[in-house]
Design a protein around this motif. Sequence first.
Motif, PDB file in Angstrom:
ATOM      1  N   SER A 156       0.848  -1.191   0.000  1.00 40.90           N
ATOM      2  CA  SER A 156       0.000   0.000   0.000  1.00 40.90           C
ATOM      3  C   SER A 156       0.884   1.243   0.000  1.00 40.90           C
ATOM      4  CB  SER A 156      -0.943   0.015   1.209  1.00 40.90           C
ATOM      5  OG  SER A 156      -0.221   0.151   2.405  1.00 40.90           O
ATOM      6  N   ILE A 157       0.348   2.305  -0.589  1.00 38.01           N
ATOM      7  CA  ILE A 157       1.117   3.537  -0.725  1.00 38.01           C
ATOM      8  C   ILE A 157       0.156   4.719  -0.696  1.00 38.01           C
ATOM      9  CG2 ILE A 157       1.028   3.536  -3.265  1.00 38.01           C
ATOM     10  CD1 ILE A 157       3.978   4.425  -3.250  1.00 38.01           C
ATOM     11  N   ILE A 158       0.579   5.803  -0.087  1.00 39.27           N
ATOM     12  CA  ILE A 158      -0.254   7.008  -0.028  1.00 39.27           C
ATOM     13  C   ILE A 158       0.025   7.883  -1.246  1.00 39.27           C
ATOM     14  CG2 ILE A 158      -0.723   9.155   1.229  1.00 39.27           C
ATOM     15  CD1 ILE A 158      -1.871   6.707   2.595  1.00 39.27           C
ATOM     16  N   ILE A 159      -1.051   8.284  -1.920  1.00 41.37           N
ATOM     17  CA  ILE A 159      -0.957   9.277  -2.996  1.00 41.37           C
ATOM     18  C   ILE A 159      -1.604  10.550  -2.476  1.00 41.37           C
ATOM     19  CG2 ILE A 159      -1.495   9.863  -5.377  1.00 41.37           C
ATOM     20  CD1 ILE A 159      -2.052   6.912  -5.908  1.00 41.37           C
ATOM     21  N   ASP A 160      -0.820  11.607  -2.377  1.00 41.83           N
ATOM     22  CA  ASP A 160      -1.362  12.896  -1.950  1.00 41.83           C
ATOM     23  C   ASP A 160      -1.406  13.827  -3.158  1.00 41.83           C
ATOM     24  OD1 ASP A 160      -2.217  15.168  -0.715  1.00 41.83           O
ATOM     25  OD2 ASP A 160      -0.642  15.228   0.813  1.00 41.83           O
ATOM     26  N   PHE A 161      -2.570  13.910  -3.783  1.00 44.19           N
ATOM     27  CA  PHE A 161      -2.715  14.759  -4.963  1.00 44.19           C
ATOM     28  C   PHE A 161      -2.560  16.241  -4.616  1.00 44.19           C
ATOM     29  CE2 PHE A 161      -4.793  10.855  -6.433  1.00 44.19           C
ATOM     30  CZ  PHE A 161      -4.249  10.730  -7.706  1.00 44.19           C
ATOM     31  N   ASN A 162      -2.606  16.572  -3.328  1.00 35.92           N
ATOM     32  CA  ASN A 162      -2.340  17.945  -2.895  1.00 35.92           C
ATOM     33  C   ASN A 162      -0.893  18.346  -3.164  1.00 35.92           C
ATOM     34  OD1 ASN A 162      -4.918  18.840  -1.418  1.00 35.92           O
ATOM     35  ND2 ASN A 162      -4.511  16.835  -0.518  1.00 35.92           N
ATOM     36  N   GLU A 163      -0.045  17.356  -3.469  1.00 31.90           N
ATOM     37  CA  GLU A 163       1.354  17.622  -3.770  1.00 31.90           C
ATOM     38  C   GLU A 163       1.661  17.397  -5.252  1.00 31.90           C
ATOM     39  OE1 GLU A 163       3.883  15.591  -0.974  1.00 31.90           O
ATOM     40  OE2 GLU A 163       2.998  16.628   0.747  1.00 31.90           O
ATOM     41  N   ALA A 164       0.623  17.450  -6.077  1.00 30.34           N
ATOM     42  CA  ALA A 164       0.817  17.335  -7.529  1.00 30.34           C
ATOM     43  C   ALA A 164       1.452  18.622  -8.046  1.00 30.34           C
ATOM     44  CB  ALA A 164      -0.523  17.081  -8.219  1.00 30.34           C
ATOM     45  N   TYR A 165       2.510  18.483  -8.826  1.00 29.40           N
ATOM     46  CA  TYR A 165       3.220  19.677  -9.303  1.00 29.40           C
ATOM     47  C   TYR A 165       3.387  19.654 -10.821  1.00 29.40           C
ATOM     48  CZ  TYR A 165       7.345  16.570  -9.380  1.00 29.40           C
ATOM     49  OH  TYR A 165       8.218  15.537  -9.639  1.00 29.40           O
ATOM     50  N   ASN A 166       3.656  20.827 -11.371  1.00 27.67           N
ATOM     51  CA  ASN A 166       3.844  20.979 -12.809  1.00 27.67           C
ATOM     52  C   ASN A 166       5.262  20.610 -13.217  1.00 27.67           C
ATOM     53  OD1 ASN A 166       1.244  22.145 -13.108  1.00 27.67           O
ATOM     54  ND2 ASN A 166       2.058  24.142 -12.519  1.00 27.67           N
ATOM     55  N   PRO A 167       5.421  20.059 -14.422  1.00 29.71           N
ATOM     56  CA  PRO A 167       6.779  19.871 -14.939  1.00 29.71           C
ATOM     57  C   PRO A 167       7.448  21.227 -15.124  1.00 29.71           C
ATOM     58  CG  PRO A 167       5.139  19.373 -16.619  1.00 29.71           C
ATOM     59  CD  PRO A 167       4.390  19.580 -15.350  1.00 29.71           C
ATOM     60  N   TYR A 168       8.767  21.255 -15.043  1.00 27.86           N
ATOM     61  CA  TYR A 168       9.485  22.529 -15.151  1.00 27.86           C
ATOM     62  C   TYR A 168       9.263  23.221 -16.492  1.00 27.86           C
ATOM     63  CZ  TYR A 168      12.156  22.533 -10.781  1.00 27.86           C
ATOM     64  OH  TYR A 168      12.533  22.607  -9.465  1.00 27.86           O
ATOM     65  N   CYS A 169       8.953  22.448 -17.542  1.00 24.33           N
ATOM     66  CA  CYS A 169       8.742  23.086 -18.844  1.00 24.33           C
ATOM     67  C   CYS A 169       7.449  23.904 -18.873  1.00 24.33           C
ATOM     68  CB  CYS A 169       8.761  22.054 -19.963  1.00 24.33           C
ATOM     69  SG  CYS A 169       7.683  20.656 -19.687  1.00 24.33           S
ATOM     70  N   ALA A 170       6.618  23.796 -17.847  1.00 28.76           N
ATOM     71  CA  ALA A 170       5.438  24.660 -17.735  1.00 28.76           C
ATOM     72  C   ALA A 170       5.851  26.093 -17.427  1.00 28.76           C
ATOM     73  CB  ALA A 170       4.505  24.145 -16.629  1.00 28.76           C
ATOM     74  N   TYR A 171       7.068  26.257 -16.908  1.00 28.84           N
ATOM     75  CA  TYR A 171       7.582  27.576 -16.527  1.00 28.84           C
ATOM     76  C   TYR A 171       8.655  28.088 -17.496  1.00 28.84           C
ATOM     77  CZ  TYR A 171       5.493  25.724 -12.290  1.00 28.84           C
ATOM     78  OH  TYR A 171       4.617  25.154 -11.390  1.00 28.84           O
ATOM     79  N   ASN A 172       9.347  27.144 -18.137  1.00 30.01           N
ATOM     80  CA  ASN A 172      10.470  27.529 -18.987  1.00 30.01           C
ATOM     81  C   ASN A 172      10.699  26.408 -20.014  1.00 30.01           C
ATOM     82  OD1 ASN A 172      12.994  28.242 -20.076  1.00 30.01           O
ATOM     83  ND2 ASN A 172      13.656  29.167 -18.157  1.00 30.01           N
ATOM     84  N   GLU A 173      10.565  26.733 -21.290  1.00 32.21           N
ATOM     85  CA  GLU A 173      10.646  25.716 -22.351  1.00 32.21           C
ATOM     86  C   GLU A 173      12.039  25.120 -22.523  1.00 32.21           C
ATOM     87  OE1 GLU A 173      11.140  29.810 -24.041  1.00 32.21           O
ATOM     88  OE2 GLU A 173       9.620  28.842 -22.808  1.00 32.21           O
ATOM     89  N   LYS A 174      13.045  25.648 -21.839  1.00 38.49           N
ATOM     90  CA  LYS A 174      14.393  25.100 -21.983  1.00 38.49           C
ATOM     91  C   LYS A 174      14.525  23.729 -21.312  1.00 38.49           C
ATOM     92  CE  LYS A 174      16.820  26.833 -17.874  1.00 38.49           C
ATOM     93  NZ  LYS A 174      17.931  27.644 -17.369  1.00 38.49           N
ATOM     94  N   TYR A 175      13.587  23.397 -20.426  1.00 40.28           N
ATOM     95  CA  TYR A 175      13.654  22.125 -19.706  1.00 40.28           C
ATOM     96  C   TYR A 175      13.088  20.981 -20.535  1.00 40.28           C
ATOM     97  CZ  TYR A 175      14.912  24.685 -15.506  1.00 40.28           C
ATOM     98  OH  TYR A 175      15.562  25.472 -14.599  1.00 40.28           O
ATOM     99  N   SER A 176      13.633  19.800 -20.287  1.00 38.46           N
ATOM    100  CA  SER A 176      13.145  18.580 -20.928  1.00 38.46           C
ATOM    101  C   SER A 176      12.289  17.830 -19.911  1.00 38.46           C
ATOM    102  CB  SER A 176      14.327  17.712 -21.385  1.00 38.46           C
ATOM    103  OG  SER A 176      13.868  16.515 -21.963  1.00 38.46           O
TER     104      SER A 176
END
Length: 199
Positions: A156-176
Amino acid sequence: MRHLLLLCLALITLSCGPGKEELLGETEWQRKTNATFKDASKSPLKKKDLKTFKSLDFFKYDSIYYVEAKLKRTPNSKWFKMKTTTDEESEERIFGVLTFKLKGKTHQLNVYQGKDLMTTEGFEDYLFLPFLDDTNGDTTYGGGRYIDLQIPEGDSIIIDFNEAYNPYCAYNEKYSCPIVPRENYVPVKVEAGLRAFKK
């Protein structure tokens, strides 16, 4: 460990004198995420966005998005090249399948393990949970979001969707950034974690 982090946070807050801004955020995770984005040496933000940065836009914490999932391990899964937003590829395998209930329905998501991270100090137990949901392209980033997990001792494992985050390319297209596999779609609105970034 959690008590130590809370103590450190309390000391930081108390030491904030005139001229020092207290980190914004409803939860410890939100404040920690804001701290990373404020730090020019770690932040994925472009210089122009960093200059005016105060806080990321989070959904209000909601305990219905804190769920316990059953983990079915897939020890014989094959390694594959996960596509990214650039020409780079990440070698991953499906570590297991997570089954959980959210908003009265049962859902399944694949959770991934990276080949390189398995041998990286501090990331030996790291698992990667990318997902899509019905908020993408509306209130959240169109390409989906990520959650960091660790290999549990049991099934069993806890999933906390409150800690879902955006990929870095959402902020800067230089990221892969790894592209979320289509099968990792949750057909509900997951209104938790980080909202879309307004540039």
